[in-house]
Design a protein around this motif. Structure first.
Motif, mmCIF file in Angstrom:
data_model
loop_
_atom_site.group_PDB
_atom_site.id
_atom_site.type_symbol
_atom_site.label_atom_id
_atom_site.label_comp_id
_atom_site.label_asym_id
_atom_site.label_seq_id
_atom_site.Cartn_x
_atom_site.Cartn_y
_atom_site.Cartn_z
ATOM 1 N N LEU A 190 -119.103 -54.348 15.702
ATOM 2 C CA LEU A 190 -119.611 -52.990 15.654
ATOM 3 C C LEU A 190 -118.429 -52.069 15.446
ATOM 4 C CD1 LEU A 190 -121.894 -50.899 16.061
ATOM 5 C CD2 LEU A 190 -121.347 -50.973 18.494
ATOM 6 N N THR A 191 -118.495 -51.266 14.397
ATOM 7 C CA THR A 191 -117.475 -50.245 14.200
ATOM 8 C C THR A 191 -118.126 -48.889 14.376
ATOM 9 O OG1 THR A 191 -117.783 -50.143 11.792
ATOM 10 C CG2 THR A 191 -116.113 -51.652 12.605
ATOM 11 N N LEU A 192 -117.472 -48.034 15.145
ATOM 12 C CA LEU A 192 -117.922 -46.661 15.349
ATOM 13 C C LEU A 192 -116.953 -45.762 14.610
ATOM 14 C CD1 LEU A 192 -118.663 -46.853 19.180
ATOM 15 C CD2 LEU A 192 -120.268 -47.147 17.278
ATOM 16 N N VAL A 193 -117.473 -44.911 13.747
ATOM 17 C CA VAL A 193 -116.624 -44.056 12.923
ATOM 18 C C VAL A 193 -116.704 -42.624 13.417
ATOM 19 C CG1 VAL A 193 -116.286 -43.137 10.600
ATOM 20 C CG2 VAL A 193 -116.829 -45.554 10.914
ATOM 21 N N ASP A 194 -115.540 -42.050 13.701
ATOM 22 C CA ASP A 194 -115.420 -40.638 14.061
ATOM 23 C C ASP A 194 -113.998 -40.210 13.732
ATOM 24 O OD1 ASP A 194 -115.779 -38.071 14.966
ATOM 25 O OD2 ASP A 194 -115.900 -38.605 17.082
ATOM 26 N N THR A 195 -113.749 -39.899 12.482
ATOM 27 C CA THR A 195 -112.421 -39.499 12.044
ATOM 28 C C THR A 195 -112.513 -38.428 10.965
ATOM 29 O OG1 THR A 195 -110.336 -40.225 11.062
ATOM 30 C CG2 THR A 195 -112.297 -41.433 10.402
ATOM 31 N N PRO A 196 -111.753 -37.342 11.126
ATOM 32 C CA PRO A 196 -111.781 -36.299 10.100
ATOM 33 C C PRO A 196 -111.037 -36.715 8.837
ATOM 34 C CG PRO A 196 -110.183 -35.750 11.772
ATOM 35 C CD PRO A 196 -110.898 -36.999 12.235
ATOM 36 N N GLY A 197 -110.264 -37.759 8.921
ATOM 37 C CA GLY A 197 -109.555 -38.230 7.738
ATOM 38 C C GLY A 197 -108.070 -38.417 7.989
ATOM 39 N N ALA A 198 -107.526 -39.304 7.228
ATOM 40 C CA ALA A 198 -106.090 -39.571 7.314
ATOM 41 C C ALA A 198 -105.328 -38.474 6.588
ATOM 42 C CB ALA A 198 -105.790 -40.930 6.672
ATOM 43 N N ALA A 199 -104.100 -38.291 6.991
ATOM 44 C CA ALA A 199 -103.239 -37.346 6.277
ATOM 45 C C ALA A 199 -103.078 -37.840 4.844
ATOM 46 C CB ALA A 199 -101.887 -37.254 6.963
ATOM 47 N N ASN A 200 -102.968 -36.921 3.922
ATOM 48 C CA ASN A 200 -102.851 -37.319 2.521
ATOM 49 C C ASN A 200 -101.590 -36.764 1.879
ATOM 50 O OD1 ASN A 200 -103.548 -34.666 2.454
ATOM 51 N ND2 ASN A 200 -105.227 -34.869 1.017
ATOM 52 N N ASP A 201 -100.552 -36.668 2.677
ATOM 53 C CA ASP A 201 -99.296 -36.137 2.155
ATOM 54 C C ASP A 201 -98.303 -37.265 1.891
ATOM 55 O OD1 ASP A 201 -98.478 -36.852 4.725
ATOM 56 O OD2 ASP A 201 -98.357 -34.787 5.439
ATOM 57 N N ALA A 202 -97.164 -36.910 1.349
ATOM 58 C CA ALA A 202 -96.149 -37.901 0.985
ATOM 59 C C ALA A 202 -95.658 -38.673 2.201
ATOM 60 C CB ALA A 202 -94.982 -37.218 0.273
ATOM 61 N N ASP A 203 -95.534 -38.003 3.344
ATOM 62 C CA ASP A 203 -95.064 -38.682 4.549
ATOM 63 C C ASP A 203 -96.052 -39.772 4.987
ATOM 64 O OD1 ASP A 203 -93.124 -38.999 6.649
ATOM 65 O OD2 ASP A 203 -94.568 -38.034 8.004
ATOM 66 N N ALA A 204 -97.346 -39.456 4.904
ATOM 67 C CA ALA A 204 -98.357 -40.455 5.266
ATOM 68 C C ALA A 204 -98.273 -41.668 4.343
ATOM 69 C CB ALA A 204 -99.748 -39.834 5.201
ATOM 70 N N GLU A 205 -98.035 -41.424 3.080
ATOM 71 C CA GLU A 205 -97.899 -42.541 2.135
ATOM 72 C C GLU A 205 -96.653 -43.362 2.424
ATOM 73 O OE1 GLU A 205 -100.071 -43.919 -0.036
ATOM 74 O OE2 GLU A 205 -101.379 -42.469 0.959
ATOM 75 N N ARG A 206 -95.559 -42.692 2.758
ATOM 76 C CA ARG A 206 -94.330 -43.424 3.112
ATOM 77 C C ARG A 206 -94.546 -44.295 4.346
ATOM 78 N NH1 ARG A 206 -91.951 -38.745 1.252
ATOM 79 N NH2 ARG A 206 -91.878 -37.748 3.294
ATOM 80 N N GLN A 207 -95.388 -43.826 5.237
ATOM 81 C CA GLN A 207 -95.665 -44.582 6.459
ATOM 82 C C GLN A 207 -96.724 -45.661 6.248
ATOM 83 O OE1 GLN A 207 -96.367 -42.038 9.849
ATOM 84 N NE2 GLN A 207 -94.733 -40.650 9.240
ATOM 85 N N GLY A 208 -97.294 -45.740 5.044
ATOM 86 C CA GLY A 208 -98.210 -46.833 4.717
ATOM 87 C C GLY A 208 -99.678 -46.571 4.962
ATOM 88 N N ALA A 209 -100.088 -45.308 5.005
ATOM 89 C CA ALA A 209 -101.500 -45.006 5.270
ATOM 90 C C ALA A 209 -102.415 -45.638 4.223
ATOM 91 C CB ALA A 209 -101.725 -43.496 5.325
ATOM 92 N N GLY A 210 -102.078 -45.489 2.965
ATOM 93 C CA GLY A 210 -102.919 -46.045 1.901
ATOM 94 C C GLY A 210 -103.033 -47.560 1.991
ATOM 95 N N ALA A 211 -101.915 -48.221 2.237
ATOM 96 C CA ALA A 211 -101.926 -49.679 2.360
ATOM 97 C C ALA A 211 -102.735 -50.129 3.575
ATOM 98 C CB ALA A 211 -100.493 -50.204 2.444
ATOM 99 N N ALA A 212 -102.636 -49.390 4.677
ATOM 100 C CA ALA A 212 -103.393 -49.740 5.880
ATOM 101 C C ALA A 212 -104.895 -49.601 5.626
ATOM 102 C CB ALA A 212 -102.967 -48.855 7.048
ATOM 103 N N ILE A 213 -105.291 -48.552 4.929
ATOM 104 C CA ILE A 213 -106.709 -48.364 4.601
ATOM 105 C C ILE A 213 -107.186 -49.496 3.698
ATOM 106 C CG2 ILE A 213 -108.335 -46.884 3.342
ATOM 107 C CD1 ILE A 213 -106.726 -44.482 4.521
ATOM 108 N N ALA A 214 -106.373 -49.868 2.730
ATOM 109 C CA ALA A 214 -106.730 -50.982 1.840
ATOM 110 C C ALA A 214 -106.893 -52.277 2.625
ATOM 111 C CB ALA A 214 -105.671 -51.141 0.752
ATOM 112 N N ASP A 215 -106.027 -52.510 3.612
ATOM 113 C CA ASP A 215 -106.131 -53.708 4.449
ATOM 114 C C ASP A 215 -107.444 -53.731 5.222
ATOM 115 O OD1 ASP A 215 -103.654 -54.597 3.580
ATOM 116 O OD2 ASP A 215 -102.583 -53.955 5.400
ATOM 117 N N VAL A 216 -107.873 -52.561 5.718
ATOM 118 C CA VAL A 216 -109.144 -52.496 6.451
ATOM 119 C C VAL A 216 -110.312 -52.775 5.508
ATOM 120 C CG1 VAL A 216 -110.685 -51.019 7.806
ATOM 121 C CG2 VAL A 216 -108.223 -50.963 8.226
ATOM 122 N N PHE A 217 -110.293 -52.201 4.308
ATOM 123 C CA PHE A 217 -111.333 -52.514 3.315
ATOM 124 C C PHE A 217 -111.425 -54.025 3.117
ATOM 125 C CE2 PHE A 217 -111.432 -48.143 1.440
ATOM 126 C CZ PHE A 217 -112.798 -48.024 1.251
ATOM 127 N N ALA A 218 -110.300 -54.674 2.935
ATOM 128 C CA ALA A 218 -110.283 -56.116 2.691
ATOM 129 C C ALA A 218 -110.803 -56.888 3.899
ATOM 130 C CB ALA A 218 -108.870 -56.566 2.330
#
Length: 122
Positions: free
Chosen positions: A1-29
């Motif tokens: 069971l997953t419960l979703v309550d998130t306004p969204g991940a940061a979408n700036d360059a720092d978030a990308e450097r920290q791997g936000a996009g890759a982490a989201i892709a890992d969850v999709f997979a």
């Protein structure tokens, strides 16, 4: 069971450097490859790729006062350079409310107090 309550991940360059996009892709997979049934309930905000990644294909439900979209209505309005008083109209256009999501086939139904279940499949 997953419960979703998130306004969204940061979408700036720092978030990308920290791997936000890759982490989201890992969850999709992980969700797509799960060997057990997964049920998702959007219980509040669901406004990001992260929220979408947690959504179980074909078995996602929405609480009556939730929303679910690739982007929060406030952020969509900001990107479109709309004033704050246009957020509600932007949400209407995005069709992110539970009743919209059911009509679009994005969620199976609305769950919670006063909600009704959809008819059984087939």
């Amino acid at each position: 069971l997953t419960l979703v309550d998130t306004p969204g991940a940061a979408n700036d360059a720092d978030a990308e450097r920290q791997g936000a996009g890759a982490a989201i892709a890992d969850v999709f997979a992980a969700v797509a490859g799960a060997r057990v049934p997964i049920t998702t309930v959007v219980v509040g905000e669901g406004g990001s790729g992260g929220a979408l990644a947690l959504a179980a294909p074909g078995n996602t439900w929405a609480a009556p006062d939730s929303y679910f979209s690739v982007i929060a209505p406030e952020l969509a309005a900001a990107i479109l350079k709309r004033p704050a008083d246009r957020v509600r109209a932007t949400a209407d256009q995005l069709r992110v409310r539970p009743q919209d999501l059911v009509a679009l086939g994005v969620v199976r139904g609305v769950t919670g107090p006063g909600a009704t279940a959809p008819p059984p499949p087939g």
